[in-house]
Design a protein around this motif. Structure first.
Motif, mmCIF file in Angstrom:
data_model
loop_
_atom_site.group_PDB
_atom_site.id
_atom_site.type_symbol
_atom_site.label_atom_id
_atom_site.label_comp_id
_atom_site.label_asym_id
_atom_site.label_seq_id
_atom_site.Cartn_x
_atom_site.Cartn_y
_atom_site.Cartn_z
ATOM 1 N N THR A 19 0.822 -1.217 0.000
ATOM 2 C CA THR A 19 0.000 0.000 0.000
ATOM 3 C C THR A 19 0.856 1.268 0.000
ATOM 4 O O THR A 19 0.594 2.204 -0.744
ATOM 5 N N HIS A 20 1.903 1.275 0.820
ATOM 6 C CA HIS A 20 2.666 2.521 1.012
ATOM 7 C C HIS A 20 3.974 2.567 0.233
ATOM 8 O O HIS A 20 4.488 3.642 -0.042
ATOM 9 N N GLY A 21 4.546 1.400 -0.076
ATOM 10 C CA GLY A 21 5.916 1.394 -0.586
ATOM 11 C C GLY A 21 6.058 1.292 -2.086
ATOM 12 O O GLY A 21 7.136 1.534 -2.618
ATOM 13 N N ARG A 22 4.959 0.951 -2.764
ATOM 14 C CA ARG A 22 5.061 0.606 -4.182
ATOM 15 C C ARG A 22 4.771 1.813 -5.062
ATOM 16 O O ARG A 22 3.812 2.551 -4.840
ATOM 17 N N LEU A 23 5.621 2.001 -6.083
ATOM 18 C CA LEU A 23 5.384 3.054 -7.065
ATOM 19 C C LEU A 23 4.560 2.482 -8.228
ATOM 20 O O LEU A 23 4.512 1.261 -8.414
ATOM 21 N N ASP A 55 5.137 2.157 -11.254
ATOM 22 C CA ASP A 55 5.883 1.330 -12.217
ATOM 23 C C ASP A 55 6.283 -0.026 -11.639
ATOM 24 O O ASP A 55 6.980 -0.803 -12.291
ATOM 25 N N GLY A 56 5.876 -0.306 -10.385
ATOM 26 C CA GLY A 56 6.167 -1.619 -9.802
ATOM 27 C C GLY A 56 7.439 -1.664 -8.984
ATOM 28 O O GLY A 56 7.728 -2.680 -8.354
ATOM 29 N N SER A 57 8.192 -0.576 -8.997
ATOM 30 C CA SER A 57 9.394 -0.537 -8.145
ATOM 31 C C SER A 57 8.992 -0.115 -6.731
ATOM 32 O O SER A 57 7.839 0.236 -6.488
ATOM 33 N N TYR A 58 9.944 -0.169 -5.806
ATOM 34 C CA TYR A 58 9.665 0.180 -4.409
ATOM 35 C C TYR A 58 10.598 1.273 -3.910
ATOM 36 O O TYR A 58 11.772 1.322 -4.285
ATOM 37 N N TYR A 59 10.040 2.150 -3.052
ATOM 38 C CA TYR A 59 10.875 3.149 -2.397
ATOM 39 C C TYR A 59 11.992 2.463 -1.623
ATOM 40 O O TYR A 59 11.887 1.293 -1.275
ATOM 41 N N PHE A 60 13.036 3.225 -1.303
ATOM 42 C CA PHE A 60 14.090 2.687 -0.454
ATOM 43 C C PHE A 60 13.675 2.707 1.011
ATOM 44 O O PHE A 60 13.990 1.808 1.775
ATOM 45 N N GLU A 61 12.913 3.735 1.386
ATOM 46 C CA GLU A 61 12.613 3.936 2.809
ATOM 47 C C GLU A 61 11.288 4.663 2.955
ATOM 48 O O GLU A 61 10.971 5.572 2.183
ATOM 49 N N LEU A 62 10.517 4.242 3.958
ATOM 50 C CA LEU A 62 9.321 4.977 4.379
ATOM 51 C C LEU A 62 9.579 5.509 5.789
ATOM 52 O O LEU A 62 10.408 4.977 6.515
ATOM 53 N N ASN A 63 8.821 6.543 6.177
ATOM 54 C CA ASN A 63 8.903 6.903 7.590
ATOM 55 C C ASN A 63 7.928 6.019 8.380
ATOM 56 O O ASN A 63 7.251 5.162 7.815
ATOM 57 N N ARG A 64 7.868 6.224 9.674
ATOM 58 C CA ARG A 64 7.069 5.320 10.496
ATOM 59 C C ARG A 64 5.619 5.235 10.013
ATOM 60 O O ARG A 64 5.018 4.162 9.986
ATOM 61 N N LYS A 65 5.067 6.379 9.617
ATOM 62 C CA LYS A 65 3.660 6.404 9.189
ATOM 63 C C LYS A 65 3.432 5.772 7.829
ATOM 64 O O LYS A 65 2.283 5.606 7.405
ATOM 65 N N GLY A 66 4.521 5.499 7.106
ATOM 66 C CA GLY A 66 4.385 4.900 5.779
ATOM 67 C C GLY A 66 4.515 5.898 4.648
ATOM 68 O O GLY A 66 4.312 5.551 3.479
ATOM 69 N N GLU A 67 4.878 7.131 4.975
ATOM 70 C CA GLU A 67 5.085 8.121 3.912
ATOM 71 C C GLU A 67 6.461 7.918 3.270
ATOM 72 O O GLU A 67 7.437 7.662 3.980
ATOM 73 N N PRO A 68 6.527 8.042 1.931
ATOM 74 C CA PRO A 68 7.819 7.832 1.252
ATOM 75 C C PRO A 68 8.886 8.793 1.775
ATOM 76 O O PRO A 68 8.676 9.997 1.840
ATOM 77 N N SER A 128 10.212 -5.836 -12.289
ATOM 78 C CA SER A 128 10.837 -4.543 -12.035
ATOM 79 C C SER A 128 12.336 -4.729 -11.781
ATOM 80 O O SER A 128 13.172 -3.976 -12.295
ATOM 81 N N TYR A 129 12.679 -5.762 -11.019
ATOM 82 C CA TYR A 129 14.086 -6.047 -10.742
ATOM 83 C C TYR A 129 14.845 -6.323 -12.049
ATOM 84 O O TYR A 129 15.899 -5.733 -12.310
ATOM 85 N N LEU A 130 14.286 -7.189 -12.885
ATOM 86 C CA LEU A 130 14.965 -7.543 -14.142
ATOM 87 C C LEU A 130 15.095 -6.329 -15.061
ATOM 88 O O LEU A 130 16.125 -6.117 -15.700
ATOM 89 N N ARG A 131 14.038 -5.513 -15.087
ATOM 90 C CA ARG A 131 14.053 -4.315 -15.936
ATOM 91 C C ARG A 131 15.157 -3.357 -15.500
ATOM 92 O O ARG A 131 15.784 -2.687 -16.326
ATOM 93 N N ARG A 132 15.432 -3.301 -14.187
ATOM 94 C CA ARG A 132 16.375 -2.305 -13.672
ATOM 95 C C ARG A 132 17.822 -2.788 -13.648
ATOM 96 O O ARG A 132 18.734 -1.979 -13.423
ATOM 97 N N ILE A 133 18.044 -4.081 -13.832
ATOM 98 C CA ILE A 133 19.414 -4.612 -13.720
ATOM 99 C C ILE A 133 20.440 -3.863 -14.591
ATOM 100 O O ILE A 133 21.532 -3.545 -14.122
#
Lengths: 394, 394
Positions: A89-93, A95-108, A147-152
């Protein structure tokens, strides 16, 4: 050899010392997701939510639930599924990739500059599919893997700072992780969609990074296959990484019935172990320079928990698959070092960081780079290996 | 106190032990620029040219040439001027900023993602103007300073990864460096163009980062001025950085005839020294957590050369300017620790990295973060302080 006391000790360690620590302290019941920055007693010392640390917890609880120890543990599945919900819910962009870090509340909080976020999203989702059979997890595993394969080819994307004057290297880590990911996908999703990627990654690991002169696995080699002895990056040796890679390779070899791959991976693992040993203080060095020149990282001579986890696994696999006694002896040595130096009998879980002499420098049980992953994976897979060895009666 | 043996020792150390090491080993006579990755004996173990390490060498040789020790040393000026030529020709972008790294040949290797490249280009060029009066150096000092000031609001530019969910902090380092840069520009260029920037930076350093409860300087505070005790970043203490900052402040205070600033900076320096002391093994910790919680960096408990250089300078300034004996005692303690642990009598220069107990972990004399800067600056400015103290007869 009598494996019963080992099996009993590893089971007790996993089920009574390690799992409860994370189950009791890591869940953020207010916002969702997990605390990974946990001090010795489980108290939280930082609230940032690093995605690859978070997804590893999902992967590990799902994997434990799907294991022989998971029966009746709907609580483990529940932790993994609630983790998935928060991260998806909070971490996914889009395009299917994921943020590196969220804060405690889940904000990017930090941009998606690391493909390891995607790598562990794929592994966590795949393990949840194996545990439940729910198609939403399968879909997300395939999406994150794509997403992982696309970014390699350009893993850091627009955050890459290298310019044409920078020496380019092939990275052992990226091939090793791809090989493991392929195996996890096959195991959890039952798909052979990534077979060609996996086989090619295995060939690259085995043929490009092992240096027969120094008898060790290099982390970086030039694209033309030559070894660069002129730079710190070229001379960089990571003993734990090479050991992890080699038990991945032995498992790949076993799944494919490839005896030659198993034999070579076992031998390379032993070489890596011998190269990494600190003969003065015991344990394995964190980082090394192949020529013994100054290492660029200040903490190179520390003793970290995870290379010892990988050494235990590599030596158990090699002993079971080859029967050569040197692997058993090395396992016994790493088992003894690990349990006597890293485990915390009083509060649970293991210390992560010791100085060269083996004394803890940090009281933390989890942090920016340590989570519920290497220790339980090592214990769970070691138990699997020990039970197979026990059945063979050796 | 008799300062003569100290002055003789520091002069000998600077002129016979430290300068010759770099003069003999750091110059790349084939391509230009400098080698900074030098092992104990001066042999080169990596050829990358990190711009802020390179410019610091230019700054230091130009500063030495312009000092009382520079008479007859056209060789020092020559090293600085040839360094300038290489860095200006190969390292500068059209907008006046500088790459982070060149390869040995001078080809751009890493993008200009650090404003420290520009910071030290400004300092190096300014010192060369002071040494020679040549307008080309003055022009480049002003250009690099303008680039630095332009980039301060967004120092990492397009490489910044922080998103809105990330806690924002004011950074002690950026104000401290601006204050010092302003003083260097005034001293070398004779300009008061940066007076307002400098005064504002000094106010920020002195009023925002010192925590009266813990009696120490925080590296990061929230934009509203509050201290964040909930995160590793908020609790981060860097003893050497705070000590460096405080001798900058004492010099600023002296130049402005501001007794109150001098008194406060001296007192803060002493608090920082007391907070940073390792009472078990001696010396100063590299990094600390204000509450003693786990530090995110693995090497936090190592002993690095530069915090000890800054402590020597801070205590000498404070002793000369206030006459309080505790500063003299602290200087004597840091002088003794530094000379007995860091200096290498056999090959010259100082070790950079010791473990907590004070034993060298790295044989290097220069690397990615150590160059011809902190040690000679400490020795040269200590000599200046000692001679002034000697004249006062205390």
């Amino acid at each position: 050899m009598n494996w019963k006391p080992y099996i009993e000790r590893y089971e007790k360690e996993l089920l009574e010392n390690v799992v409860p620590f994370w189950q009791n302290h890591a869940q953020d019941r207010e916002y969702g997701g997990f605390f990974t920055c946990l001090d010795r007693d489980g108290s939280v010392y930082d609230y940032n939510k690093y995605m690859w640390m978070q997804w590893r917890i999902v992967y590990m609880f799902a994997t434990l639930y799907a294991s022989e120890y998971g029966k009746g543990h709907s609580d483990w599945l529940d932790i993994a599924e609630r983790g998935f919900d928060f991260l998806y819910t909070h971490g996914r962009l889009p395009d299917g990739s994921y943020y590196f870090e969220l804060n405690r509340k889940g904000e990017p909080a930090m941009a998606p500059f690391s493909i390891f976020s995607d790598c562990f999203a794929a592994m966590g989702s795949a393990a949840l599919y194996k545990a439940t059979g729910k198609t939403e997890y399968r879909a997300e595993a395939e999406s994150a893997m794509a997403s992982y394969l696309r970014r390699i080819p350009n893993p850091k994307g627009k955050y890459a700072k290298e310019l044409p004057g920078k020496e380019r290297y092939l990275s052992h880590g990226s091939y090793m992780i791809l090989a493991n990911l392929g195996c996890v996908m096959r195991d959890c999703l039952g798909t052979d969609r990534f077979e060609e990627d996996t086989r090619s990654a295995i060939r690259n690991v085995m043929e490009k990074f092992h240096n027969p002169e120094f008898k060790v696995i290099f982390e970086n080699v030039r694209p033309d296959g030559s070894f660069d002895l002129e730079s710190c990056e070229g001379r960089f040796i990571n003993p734990g990484h090479g050991l992890e890679s080699m038990w991945f390779m032995m498992r790949c070899g076993e799944a494919a019935g490839d005896e030659a791959l198993i034999a070579r991976a076992a031998e390379y693992a032993y070489e890596q172990y011998e190269f990494g040993l600190d003969r003065q203080y015991g344990g394995l060095f964190y980082f090394m320079d192949v020529l013994g020149r100054p290492h660029m990282e200040l903490q190179y001579d520390m003793k970290l928990w995870w290379p010892h986890n990988e050494a235990v696994l590599a030596m158990l696999h090699a002993w079971r698959l080859t029967g050569e006694k040197k692997f058993l002896d090395a396992f016994l040595q790493m088992d003894e070092y690990s349990f006597s130096h890293f485990r915390d009998a009083e509060y649970g879980e293991w210390y992560g960081y010791l100085n060269r002499a083996g004394v803890p420098t940090h009281s933390l049980k989890g942090g920016k780079w340590k989570t519920f992953f290497h220790v339980p994976r090592c214990l769970l897979l070691s138990l699997e290996q020990m039970k197979k060895i026990q059945m063979k009666g050796v």
